[in-house]
Design an enzyme around this catalytic site. Structure first.
Site, mmCIF file in Angstrom:
data_model
loop_
_atom_site.group_PDB
_atom_site.id
_atom_site.type_symbol
_atom_site.label_atom_id
_atom_site.label_comp_id
_atom_site.label_asym_id
_atom_site.label_seq_id
_atom_site.Cartn_x
_atom_site.Cartn_y
_atom_site.Cartn_z
ATOM 1 N N HIS A 1 0.964 -5.265 9.490
ATOM 2 C CA HIS A 1 1.726 -5.047 8.249
ATOM 3 C C HIS A 1 1.215 -5.964 7.131
ATOM 4 O O HIS A 1 1.945 -6.844 6.647
ATOM 5 C CB HIS A 1 3.230 -5.272 8.491
ATOM 6 C CG HIS A 1 4.089 -4.628 7.433
ATOM 7 N ND1 HIS A 1 5.311 -4.053 7.710
ATOM 8 C CD2 HIS A 1 3.912 -4.471 6.094
ATOM 9 C CE1 HIS A 1 5.842 -3.584 6.587
ATOM 10 N NE2 HIS A 1 5.005 -3.834 5.596
ATOM 11 N N ARG B 1 5.959 3.291 6.227
ATOM 12 C CA ARG B 1 6.877 2.660 7.172
ATOM 13 C C ARG B 1 6.671 3.296 8.550
ATOM 14 O O ARG B 1 6.527 4.512 8.673
ATOM 15 C CB ARG B 1 8.329 2.853 6.741
ATOM 16 C CG ARG B 1 8.781 1.905 5.641
ATOM 17 C CD ARG B 1 8.857 0.456 6.123
ATOM 18 N NE ARG B 1 9.325 -0.469 5.099
ATOM 19 C CZ ARG B 1 8.540 -1.170 4.276
ATOM 20 N NH1 ARG B 1 7.221 -1.043 4.342
ATOM 21 N NH2 ARG B 1 9.061 -1.996 3.400
ATOM 22 N N GLU C 1 8.459 -4.013 14.566
ATOM 23 C CA GLU C 1 7.494 -5.042 14.141
ATOM 24 C C GLU C 1 8.066 -6.424 14.402
ATOM 25 O O GLU C 1 9.266 -6.611 14.173
ATOM 26 C CB GLU C 1 7.169 -4.875 12.655
ATOM 27 C CG GLU C 1 6.502 -3.541 12.350
ATOM 28 C CD GLU C 1 6.185 -3.365 10.862
ATOM 29 O OE1 GLU C 1 6.477 -4.275 10.071
ATOM 30 O OE2 GLU C 1 5.655 -2.301 10.505
HETATM 31 N N1 LIG Z 1 2.209 -1.409 4.350
HETATM 32 C C1 LIG Z 1 2.765 -2.198 3.443
HETATM 33 O O1 LIG Z 1 2.650 -3.416 3.478
HETATM 34 C C2 LIG Z 1 3.533 -1.583 2.313
HETATM 35 C C3 LIG Z 1 3.450 -2.183 1.054
HETATM 36 C C4 LIG Z 1 4.168 -1.619 0.020
HETATM 37 C C5 LIG Z 1 4.942 -0.486 0.233
HETATM 38 N N2 LIG Z 1 5.005 0.059 1.465
HETATM 39 C C6 LIG Z 1 5.823 1.258 1.696
HETATM 40 O O2 LIG Z 1 5.360 2.270 0.817
HETATM 41 C C7 LIG Z 1 6.482 2.937 0.256
HETATM 42 C C8 LIG Z 1 6.092 3.609 -1.046
HETATM 43 O O3 LIG Z 1 5.927 2.648 -2.078
HETATM 44 P P1 LIG Z 1 5.719 3.137 -3.603
HETATM 45 O O4 LIG Z 1 5.734 1.923 -4.446
HETATM 46 O O5 LIG Z 1 4.570 4.059 -3.686
HETATM 47 O O6 LIG Z 1 7.078 3.961 -3.794
HETATM 48 P P2 LIG Z 1 7.399 5.161 -4.787
HETATM 49 O O7 LIG Z 1 8.869 5.232 -4.858
HETATM 50 O O8 LIG Z 1 6.610 5.001 -6.051
HETATM 51 O O9 LIG Z 1 6.810 6.457 -4.034
HETATM 52 C C9 LIG Z 1 7.446 7.068 -2.972
HETATM 53 C C10 LIG Z 1 6.987 8.522 -2.896
HETATM 54 O O10 LIG Z 1 7.503 9.106 -1.685
HETATM 55 C C11 LIG Z 1 8.041 10.383 -2.025
HETATM 56 N N3 LIG Z 1 9.092 10.757 -1.076
HETATM 57 C C12 LIG Z 1 10.273 10.129 -0.860
HETATM 58 N N4 LIG Z 1 10.983 10.816 0.054
HETATM 59 C C13 LIG Z 1 10.234 11.880 0.409
HETATM 60 C C14 LIG Z 1 10.436 12.961 1.295
HETATM 61 N N5 LIG Z 1 11.554 13.079 1.994
HETATM 62 N N6 LIG Z 1 9.461 13.875 1.411
HETATM 63 C C15 LIG Z 1 8.339 13.781 0.682
HETATM 64 N N7 LIG Z 1 8.086 12.775 -0.184
HETATM 65 C C16 LIG Z 1 9.035 11.849 -0.317
HETATM 66 C C17 LIG Z 1 8.568 10.235 -3.430
HETATM 67 O O11 LIG Z 1 8.713 11.500 -4.051
HETATM 68 C C18 LIG Z 1 7.464 9.393 -4.048
HETATM 69 O O12 LIG Z 1 6.396 10.227 -4.433
HETATM 70 C C19 LIG Z 1 7.544 1.837 0.149
HETATM 71 O O13 LIG Z 1 8.849 2.381 0.117
HETATM 72 C C20 LIG Z 1 7.299 1.018 1.394
HETATM 73 O O14 LIG Z 1 8.089 1.486 2.456
HETATM 74 C C21 LIG Z 1 4.308 -0.470 2.514
HETATM 75 O O1 LIG Z 2 7.742 -2.827 1.181
HETATM 76 C C1 LIG Z 2 6.928 -3.733 0.968
HETATM 77 O O2 LIG Z 2 6.867 -4.358 -0.093
HETATM 78 C C2 LIG Z 2 5.936 -4.109 2.032
HETATM 79 O O3 LIG Z 2 6.067 -3.355 3.167
HETATM 80 C C3 LIG Z 2 5.977 -5.560 2.340
HETATM 81 O O4 LIG Z 2 7.134 -5.847 3.061
#
Ligand SMILES: NC(=O)c1ccc[n+]([C@@H]2O[C@H](COP(=O)([O-])OP(=O)(O)OC[C@H]3O[C@@H](n4cnc5c(N)ncnc54)[C@H](O)[C@@H]3O)[C@@H](O)[C@H]2O)c1
Ligand SMILES: O=C(O)[C@H](O)CO
Length: 332
Positions: A294, A246, A275
């Site tokens: 994104h 994010r 965004e």
């Molecule tokens: N660019 C994109 O289009 C896109 C797509 C999907 C997800 N994302 C982002 O990626 C994030 C992660 O997705 P995921 O499925 O891997 O989630 P997840 O919950 O499996 O993993 C999140 C990780 O972050 C760690 N974390 C949380 N808070 C923390 C902190 N304060 N310090 C250190 N580590 C911390 C957690 O321990 C965990 O390992 C989503 O929340 C979303 O914001 C972006």
């Molecule tokens: O969090 C997610 O799933 C991605 O950022 C798409 O919005």
């Protein structure tokens, strides 16, 4: 959760594939209204007053909006990230929040690794040379890239996506992986293929040792602005920074300063504090920045899978069943 099985009012606030919309319409009374379109905002606001279920994404559902939805029982987000939702207010009212973990993991990891490749090998910049007719002789050293294989990758946020990025790096590119997350992951049990190949490392140490740092953090009070001037200052001279989590986990002014006046080689960014990226953002045209709109999960297959899971979650919740993917408010 006590929701009976008769027809409910559902508000769809982002386009769904026709077959998924039809699944909802077969069971419930559905209004489709996109609040980002001024002409549809009144219909969105009117439907909120009676909606029991919401489905959509990329729109801030804050406390004021929730107050205008007194009958709301469930929100199904077509995203894994839940930073658009007022979590405390949802918890206080017992509103169920569903999301789409897992189905987008590999696609998002592909995108993040694409940014690792693009920034290191200067792919966008050098493709521009060809496209613009400036490839008139063999390129010289000033345009050479940087090897990816064998470099040390530091991953911030080692959940589903962070681990999928680590697999690409460690197993495909021979990269030692350091990771920072709230707690160490029991790799021997949860991801044996990464055991001995990815090391839990305190943040400062990771920043000092990684050649490439890739952030995949959720946005929360703890992670907002996590990467600031001090953190960029700790990074190795010539290192690369990638953000696929994010935007607001990074202080963008500090990132720009590190690119312009520090020793950062390049940045690859899929996400931004605001965004779409404002036209006047220096990140849009910065020569050291590869910026994407994104698109982490934006493939035909994955966006469809997300819509199916989100629709299933909503139907399950409205039928009084436990949805496949509930966001646990206390999870971390
Ligand atoms: N660019 C994109 O289009 C896109 C797509 C999907 C997800 N994302 C982002 O990626 C994030 C992660 O997705 P995921 O499925 O891997 O989630 P997840 O919950 O499996 O993993 C999140 C990780 O972050 C760690 N974390 C949380 N808070 C923390 C902190 N304060 N310090 C250190 N580590 C911390 C957690 O321990 C965990 O390992 C989503 O929340 C979303 O914001 C972006
Ligand atoms: O969090 C997610 O799933 C991605 O950022 C798409 O919005």
């Amino acid at each position: 959760m006590t929701i009976s099985s008769d027809r409910k009012k559902v508000l769809v606030f982002r386009e769904l594939p026709p077959d998924q919309l039809a699944r909802l319409q077969a069971r419930h009374d559905v209004t489709v209204a996109n609040p980002r379109l001024p002409e549809q905002l009144p219909a969105f606001q009117a439907a909120l007053a009676t909606a029991e279920g919401l489905i959509g994404s990329s729109y801030k559902i804050d406390e004021a909006l929730l107050a205008a939805a007194p009958r709301l029982k469930v929100i199904s987000s077509v995203s894994v990230g839940v930073d658009n939702y007022a979590l405390d207010a949802l918890a206080a009212r017992g509103i169920v929040l569903c999301h789409t973990p897992g189905v987008l993991t590999e696609t998002t990891a592909d995108t993040i690794f694409s940014l690792v490749m693009a920034t290191s090998r200067r792919l966008v910049e050098l493709a521009g040379l060809v496209r613009e007719g400036r490839w008139t002789r063999n390129i010289g050293e000033e345009l050479f890239g940087w090897d990816v294989h064998g470099k040390t990758l530091g991953i911030l946020g080692f959940g589903r996506i962070g681990q999928a990025v680590a697999r690409r790096a460690a197993l495909g590119f021979g990269m030692p992986v350091l990771y920072h997350s709230r707690r160490p992951v029991d790799l021997a049990r949860k991801a044996p293929e990464l055991a001995g190949k990815a090391l839990h490392t305190p943040l400062d140490e990771l920043l000092r040792h990684a050649d490439i740092v890739a952030a995949v953090l959720p946005l929360s009070n703890e992670t907002r602005g996590l990467m600031g001037g001090r953190e960029f200052g700790l990074m190795k001279p010539g290192a690369i920074f990638i953000n696929g989590g994010r935007g607001a986990t990074v202080q963008e002014a500090a990132l720009l300063d590190a690119l312009d006046h520090g020793t950062l080689r390049a940045a690859g960014l899929d996400v931004f504090a605001t965004e779409p990226l404002p036209m006047d953002s220096p990140l849009r045209t910065h020569p050291k920045v590869t910026a994407l709109p994104h698109i982490g999960s934006a493939t035909v297959e994955t966006r469809y899978a997300m819509a199916v899971l989100a629709t299933t979650n909503l139907l399950q919740a409205l039928a009084g069943e436990r949805p496949t993917a509930v966001f646990e408010m206390t999870a971390g």
